[in-house]
Design a protein around this motif. Structure first.
Motif, mmCIF file in Angstrom:
data_model
loop_
_atom_site.group_PDB
_atom_site.id
_atom_site.type_symbol
_atom_site.label_atom_id
_atom_site.label_comp_id
_atom_site.label_asym_id
_atom_site.label_seq_id
_atom_site.Cartn_x
_atom_site.Cartn_y
_atom_site.Cartn_z
ATOM 1 N N UNK A 120 0.935 -1.142 -0.071
ATOM 2 C CA UNK A 120 -0.015 -0.022 -0.135
ATOM 3 C C UNK A 120 0.839 1.260 0.005
ATOM 4 N N UNK A 121 0.329 2.529 -0.236
ATOM 5 C CA UNK A 121 1.102 3.572 -0.314
ATOM 6 C C UNK A 121 0.395 4.573 0.667
ATOM 7 N N UNK A 122 1.086 4.912 1.745
ATOM 8 C CA UNK A 122 0.673 5.946 2.699
ATOM 9 C C UNK A 122 0.993 7.235 1.876
ATOM 10 N N UNK A 123 -0.112 7.979 1.427
ATOM 11 C CA UNK A 123 0.170 8.986 0.593
ATOM 12 C C UNK A 123 0.598 10.371 1.415
ATOM 13 N N UNK A 124 0.130 10.515 2.619
ATOM 14 C CA UNK A 124 0.488 11.869 3.197
ATOM 15 C C UNK A 124 2.299 11.385 3.718
ATOM 16 N N UNK A 125 2.625 10.320 4.010
ATOM 17 C CA UNK A 125 3.896 10.170 4.484
ATOM 18 C C UNK A 125 4.916 10.151 3.077
ATOM 19 N N UNK A 126 4.339 9.683 2.100
ATOM 20 C CA UNK A 126 5.297 9.344 0.912
ATOM 21 C C UNK A 126 5.546 10.900 0.622
ATOM 22 N N UNK A 127 4.498 11.654 0.464
ATOM 23 C CA UNK A 127 4.623 12.829 -0.152
ATOM 24 C C UNK A 127 4.874 13.956 0.757
ATOM 25 N N UNK A 128 5.209 13.438 1.999
ATOM 26 C CA UNK A 128 5.602 14.465 3.139
ATOM 27 C C UNK A 128 4.817 15.708 3.192
ATOM 28 N N UNK A 129 3.393 15.383 3.407
ATOM 29 C CA UNK A 129 2.540 16.623 3.512
ATOM 30 C C UNK A 129 3.061 17.822 4.318
ATOM 31 N N UNK A 130 3.358 17.439 5.375
ATOM 32 C CA UNK A 130 3.755 18.620 6.430
ATOM 33 C C UNK A 130 4.638 19.440 5.700
ATOM 34 N N UNK A 131 5.513 19.081 5.043
ATOM 35 C CA UNK A 131 6.697 20.025 4.164
ATOM 36 C C UNK A 131 6.103 20.977 3.326
ATOM 37 N N UNK A 132 4.920 20.526 2.701
ATOM 38 C CA UNK A 132 3.996 21.514 1.959
ATOM 39 C C UNK A 132 4.968 21.937 0.690
ATOM 40 N N UNK A 133 5.961 20.912 0.182
ATOM 41 C CA UNK A 133 6.923 21.194 -1.205
ATOM 42 C C UNK A 133 6.086 20.471 -2.228
ATOM 43 N N UNK A 134 5.562 19.203 -1.861
ATOM 44 C CA UNK A 134 4.664 18.673 -3.014
ATOM 45 C C UNK A 134 3.332 18.643 -2.876
ATOM 46 N N UNK A 135 3.069 19.177 -1.715
ATOM 47 C CA UNK A 135 1.497 19.479 -1.535
ATOM 48 C C UNK A 135 1.071 21.114 -1.559
ATOM 49 N N UNK A 136 0.079 21.258 -1.597
ATOM 50 C CA UNK A 136 -0.409 22.856 -1.694
ATOM 51 C C UNK A 136 -1.506 22.874 -0.432
ATOM 52 N N UNK A 137 -1.500 24.292 0.186
ATOM 53 C CA UNK A 137 -2.777 24.429 1.159
ATOM 54 C C UNK A 137 -3.187 25.763 0.894
#
Length: 232
Positions: free
Chosen positions: A9-26
């Motif tokens: 399985x792929x843990x999306x938040x962990x894999x894309x390191x959501x907390x760093x906001x480099x590969x995710x946007x808020x």
């Protein structure tokens, strides 16, 4: 076939390191909080209207997550007395992007060639308090929910399209979210590894939830008494 890095399985938040906001946007009111009951970080997305605050993966709309797992798991809780909205952008084998949305704002199911809208009915701890089967603002005692979407089946059933991969996710207000995950395995909440081995459930295709995706269950309690499990 799932790429090795996406198995089992792929843990999306962990894999894309959501907390760093480099590969995710808020956008808007998005906060990381520590939830003592769930024993971990959760994200709270609040806003006066769903479009004003959101958490988005990947960061740019031109990029793609490229996740091919059959099932998408969303561990979330709608905020009480509010409406929420979730968009999933998936790509078909014909390279067509289809948006799958669900919200307690939608009164009925609607579909076009590129957009499926599912009304979401929030479960409450005390079932008698709300009229079941009617979308609307989340009840006061709305529960944490494990929502499982069988993406190839949804595309095949409603649009007669073949699923290729998950392109992007946009979680709009108002909700709390613990995690997102993709997998080819159908995880069964409330089943422990020991129970699965004992009952040889794997031969029936039943796999216990991986620990990092599971909701905690205090001793003497049952998973289904505390949380909702919804499968589309």
């Amino acid at each position: 076939v799932l790429a090795a890095w996406q198995r089992p399985y792929l843990n999306i938040f962990k894999h894309f390191r959501v907390e760093e906001w480099k590969r995710s946007a808020k956008e808007g009111d998005v906060a990381a909080l520590t939830d003592t009951r769930l024993k971990g970080t959760i994200y709270r997305i609040r806003g006066s209207n769903p479009a004003s605050s959101y958490l988005q993966l990947p960061r740019a709309g031109t990029q793609s997550l490229g996740l091919t797992g059959r099932y998408l798991y969303l561990l979330f809780r709608p905020l009480p007395h509010k409406h929420f909205l979730v968009h999933l952008d998936v790509t078909t084998e014909e390279n067509q992007v289809v948006r799958i949305s669900f919200s307690n704002l939608f009164k009925e199911f609607k579909s076009t060639a590129t957009w499926l809208q599912f009304p979401f009915v929030c479960g409450a701890a005390s079932e008698g308090t709300t009229r079941r089967g009617v979308p609307g603002a989340a009840p006061a005692d709305v529960r944490w929910t494990c929502l499982v979407l069988d993406l190839p089946s949804i595309l095949a059933l409603y649009l007669s399209r073949r699923y290729s991969h998950l392109r992007g996710v946009k979680l709009c207000s108002n909700l709390l979210v613990k995690n997102l995950c993709t997998s080819d395995l159908l995880f069964e909440p409330g089943v422990t590894l020991a129970e699965a081995r004992l009952g040889d459930l794997s031969c029936r295709g039943v796999t216990p939830m991986p620990r990092e995706l599971a909701f905690p269950v205090p001793k003497g309690k049952k998973w289904h008494d505390l949380y909702d499990y919804i499968r589309y």
